[in-house]
Design a protein around this motif. Structure first.
Motif, PDB file in Angstrom:
ATOM      1  N   ASP A  66      30.991 123.670  21.701  1.00 51.64           N
ATOM      2  CA  ASP A  66      32.163 122.527  21.600  1.00 51.64           C
ATOM      3  C   ASP A  66      33.558 123.164  21.882  1.00 51.64           C
ATOM      4  O   ASP A  66      34.384 122.788  21.932  1.00 51.64           O
ATOM      5  N   CYS A  67      33.452 124.689  22.220  1.00 51.89           N
ATOM      6  CA  CYS A  67      34.732 125.220  22.939  1.00 51.89           C
ATOM      7  C   CYS A  67      35.006 124.799  23.992  1.00 51.89           C
ATOM      8  O   CYS A  67      36.132 125.011  24.536  1.00 51.89           O
ATOM      9  N   ALA A  68      34.230 124.030  24.789  1.00 46.28           N
ATOM     10  CA  ALA A  68      34.541 123.321  26.005  1.00 46.28           C
ATOM     11  C   ALA A  68      35.740 122.298  25.721  1.00 46.28           C
ATOM     12  O   ALA A  68      36.411 122.162  26.587  1.00 46.28           O
ATOM     13  N   ASP A  69      35.544 121.575  24.429  1.00 41.13           N
ATOM     14  CA  ASP A  69      36.494 120.746  24.272  1.00 41.13           C
ATOM     15  C   ASP A  69      37.684 121.260  23.809  1.00 41.13           C
ATOM     16  O   ASP A  69      38.860 120.820  24.347  1.00 41.13           O
ATOM     17  N   GLU A  70      37.861 122.329  23.411  1.00 42.72           N
ATOM     18  CA  GLU A  70      38.986 123.253  23.087  1.00 42.72           C
ATOM     19  C   GLU A  70      39.718 123.536  24.445  1.00 42.72           C
ATOM     20  O   GLU A  70      41.145 123.454  24.361  1.00 42.72           O
ATOM     21  N   THR A  71      39.009 123.869  25.217  1.00 33.01           N
ATOM     22  CA  THR A  71      39.496 124.368  26.559  1.00 33.01           C
ATOM     23  C   THR A  71      40.175 123.153  27.240  1.00 33.01           C
ATOM     24  O   THR A  71      41.314 123.099  27.847  1.00 33.01           O
ATOM     25  N   ALA A  72      39.314 122.068  27.379  1.00 34.57           N
ATOM     26  CA  ALA A  72      39.842 120.871  27.973  1.00 34.57           C
ATOM     27  C   ALA A  72      41.069 120.220  27.314  1.00 34.57           C
ATOM     28  O   ALA A  72      42.207 119.724  27.850  1.00 34.57           O
ATOM     29  N   HIS A  73      41.270 120.424  25.827  1.00 28.86           N
ATOM     30  CA  HIS A  73      42.516 120.304  25.176  1.00 28.86           C
ATOM     31  C   HIS A  73      43.622 120.832  25.708  1.00 28.86           C
ATOM     32  O   HIS A  73      44.752 120.304  25.836  1.00 28.86           O
ATOM     33  N   LEU A  74      43.521 122.257  25.671  1.00 29.48           N
ATOM     34  CA  LEU A  74      44.472 123.356  26.223  1.00 29.48           C
ATOM     35  C   LEU A  74      44.962 122.709  27.670  1.00 29.48           C
ATOM     36  O   LEU A  74      46.263 122.809  27.810  1.00 29.48           O
ATOM     37  N   ILE A  75      43.983 122.279  28.366  1.00 27.70           N
ATOM     38  CA  ILE A  75      44.394 121.792  29.886  1.00 27.70           C
ATOM     39  C   ILE A  75      45.318 120.519  29.665  1.00 27.70           C
ATOM     40  O   ILE A  75      46.500 120.484  30.304  1.00 27.70           O
ATOM     41  N   THR A  76      44.779 119.416  28.968  1.00 21.28           N
ATOM     42  CA  THR A  76      45.629 118.208  29.153  1.00 21.28           C
ATOM     43  C   THR A  76      46.859 118.366  28.157  1.00 21.28           C
ATOM     44  O   THR A  76      47.938 117.842  28.641  1.00 21.28           O
ATOM     45  N   GLN A  77      46.807 119.196  27.034  1.00 18.48           N
ATOM     46  CA  GLN A  77      48.058 119.583  26.369  1.00 18.48           C
ATOM     47  C   GLN A  77      49.098 120.154  27.460  1.00 18.48           C
ATOM     48  O   GLN A  77      50.355 119.960  27.060  1.00 18.48           O
ATOM     49  N   ALA A  78      48.592 121.077  28.413  1.00 20.25           N
ATOM     50  CA  ALA A  78      49.824 121.558  29.458  1.00 20.25           C
ATOM     51  C   ALA A  78      50.160 120.726  30.495  1.00 20.25           C
ATOM     52  O   ALA A  78      50.718 120.974  31.351  1.00 20.25           O
ATOM     53  N   GLY A  79      49.437 119.487  30.189  1.00 19.01           N
ATOM     54  CA  GLY A  79      49.625 118.142  31.379  1.00 19.01           C
ATOM     55  C   GLY A  79      48.865 118.304  32.557  1.00 19.01           C
ATOM     56  O   GLY A  79      48.686 117.623  33.556  1.00 19.01           O
ATOM     57  N   GLY A  80      47.653 119.095  32.548  1.00 23.80           N
ATOM     58  CA  GLY A  80      46.514 118.866  33.453  1.00 23.80           C
ATOM     59  C   GLY A  80      45.286 117.856  33.246  1.00 23.80           C
ATOM     60  O   GLY A  80      45.567 117.108  32.216  1.00 23.80           O
ATOM     61  N   THR A  81      44.378 118.114  33.988  1.00 26.01           N
ATOM     62  CA  THR A  81      43.350 116.959  33.700  1.00 26.01           C
ATOM     63  C   THR A  81      42.220 117.747  33.832  1.00 26.01           C
ATOM     64  O   THR A  81      41.791 118.679  34.471  1.00 26.01           O
ATOM     65  N   ALA A  82      41.287 117.281  32.718  1.00 24.92           N
ATOM     66  CA  ALA A  82      40.004 118.052  32.573  1.00 24.92           C
ATOM     67  C   ALA A  82      39.177 117.203  31.629  1.00 24.92           C
ATOM     68  O   ALA A  82      39.515 116.153  31.071  1.00 24.92           O
ATOM     69  N   LYS A  83      37.832 117.319  32.180  1.00 21.19           N
ATOM     70  CA  LYS A  83      36.791 116.657  31.274  1.00 21.19           C
ATOM     71  C   LYS A  83      35.747 117.713  30.681  1.00 21.19           C
ATOM     72  O   LYS A  83      35.417 118.725  31.534  1.00 21.19           O
ATOM     73  N   ALA A  84      35.465 117.660  29.474  1.00 15.27           N
ATOM     74  CA  ALA A  84      34.663 118.495  28.847  1.00 15.27           C
ATOM     75  C   ALA A  84      33.113 118.253  28.821  1.00 15.27           C
ATOM     76  O   ALA A  84      32.893 116.907  28.755  1.00 15.27           O
ATOM     77  N   ILE A  85      32.201 119.071  28.975  1.00 16.84           N
ATOM     78  CA  ILE A  85      30.610 118.527  28.829  1.00 16.84           C
ATOM     79  C   ILE A  85      29.931 119.830  28.325  1.00 16.84           C
ATOM     80  O   ILE A  85      30.302 121.006  28.453  1.00 16.84           O
ATOM     81  N   ARG A  86      28.961 119.654  27.345  1.00 17.00           N
ATOM     82  CA  ARG A  86      28.241 120.668  26.973  1.00 17.00           C
ATOM     83  C   ARG A  86      27.005 120.606  27.590  1.00 17.00           C
ATOM     84  O   ARG A  86      26.341 119.696  27.686  1.00 17.00           O
ATOM     85  N   ILE A  87      26.785 121.947  27.899  1.00 14.84           N
ATOM     86  CA  ILE A  87      25.551 122.001  28.905  1.00 14.84           C
ATOM     87  C   ILE A  87      24.929 123.366  28.733  1.00 14.84           C
ATOM     88  O   ILE A  87      25.323 124.197  27.991  1.00 14.84           O
ATOM     89  N   ASP A  88      23.513 123.254  28.810  1.00 10.34           N
ATOM     90  CA  ASP A  88      22.721 124.679  29.209  1.00 10.34           C
ATOM     91  C   ASP A  88      22.799 124.965  30.724  1.00 10.34           C
ATOM     92  O   ASP A  88      22.047 124.085  31.227  1.00 10.34           O
ATOM     93  N   ALA A  89      23.504 125.944  31.084  1.00  9.11           N
ATOM     94  CA  ALA A  89      23.986 126.248  32.661  1.00  9.11           C
ATOM     95  C   ALA A  89      22.327 126.672  33.353  1.00  9.11           C
ATOM     96  O   ALA A  89      22.322 126.600  34.547  1.00  9.11           O
TER      97      ALA A  89
END
Length: 265
Positions: free
Chosen positions: A39-62
């Motif tokens: 769920d660190c994907a959500d944290e990264t996406a939040h950092l992006i949107t907080q800075a005014g950017g656009t992001a979608k988070a998804i949990r995956i097994d690559a």
């Protein structure tokens, strides 16, 4: 702003090089799908949107095909297509030697570290080609260039990534989709955190990276910047290459080096 309105996927984006790259892509106008197994994907996406950017988070097994397909579908559905795939996710597999490495361990390391990038190329390249041009960047390692920088399982998987970049670039001839790899040296990420934590606690940071000419380890942003270069039009004529970003570690065979400014004994 090299990535204005570009649709970008970064795997392993919950921390380390992946998170640094996702933040940089977004800061240059990219719309980023942040993929990670945690769920660190959500944290990264939040950092992006907080800075005014656009992001979608998804949990995956690559290393699972259905998850890779699902991630690419999210980028295409959310952002109208796909321009850049940064297949960065990977695992270390520990430091077991050849004779202590069982089949289950090496199978898992190859599944994530090599099959994962293969799946990323297989499914992302056609969608990127639809845009007329674009780029795929893979995270390999100096461990894939020669021995001495990782376990047999990890090193073999990263050597495969280097070759995969070259073969894929050739098989995508005419598509205008470029494929390159970065080969990090010792970098402070979640994977190497115990090394850096121990060095700090023991007051031995001067020993971290001592085998490369810069005498230090790297920060994730230093690797991310090279990944962004390879993904951008600045690298429009770079294709099928593996770029070592290792402070010069792989530029030499093991030798006893004379220190800069000191007279040889």
């Amino acid at each position: 702003m090299r990535f204005t309105d570009k649709s970008i996927i970064v795997t392993g984006a919950g921390s380390g090089i992946g998170r640094a790259a996702a933040l940089l892509f977004a800061s240059e106008g990219g719309r980023v799908v942040v993929a990670d197994k945690t769920d660190c994907a959500d944290e990264t996406a939040h950092l992006i949107t907080q800075a005014g950017g656009t992001a979608k988070a998804i949990r995956i097994d690559a290393g699972l095909e259905e998850d890779v397909i699902r991630t690419i579908a999210l980028a295409c559905d959310s952002f109208g297509g796909l321009d850049v795939m940064f297949a960065n996710a990977g695992i270390s597999g520990g430091m077991a030697n050849l004779f202590d490495t069982d089949v289950a361990l090496i199978t898992e390391v190859l599944r994530v570290n090599l099959i994962g990038p293969f799946l990323a190329i297989k499914h992302a390249a056609p969608r990127i080609a639809e845009r007329g041009k674009g780029a795929i960047v893979l995270t390999a390692s100096v461990a894939g260039i020669r021995s001495g920088a990782g376990s047999p399982a990890y090193s073999a998987s990263k050597a495969g990534v280097i070759n995969l970049a070259a073969v894929s670039a050739q098989q995508l001839t005419g598509s205008n989709v470029r494929v390159n790899a970065i080969c990090p040296g010792l970098t402070e990420t979640g994977m190497t955190k115990p090394v850096f934590d121990y060095a700090r606690e023991a007051n031995k940071m001067d020993r971290v990276g001592r085998l490369n000419p810069l005498h230090r380890g790297a920060q994730p942003e230093e690797l991310a910047k090279v990944a962004l270069f390879l993904a951008s039009d600045d690298a429009s004529y770079v294709n099928g290459q593996a770029i070592a970003v290792d402070g010069g570690l792989s530029s030499s065979h093991p030798v006893t080096r004379q220190e800069y400014g000191k007279t040889a004994a």
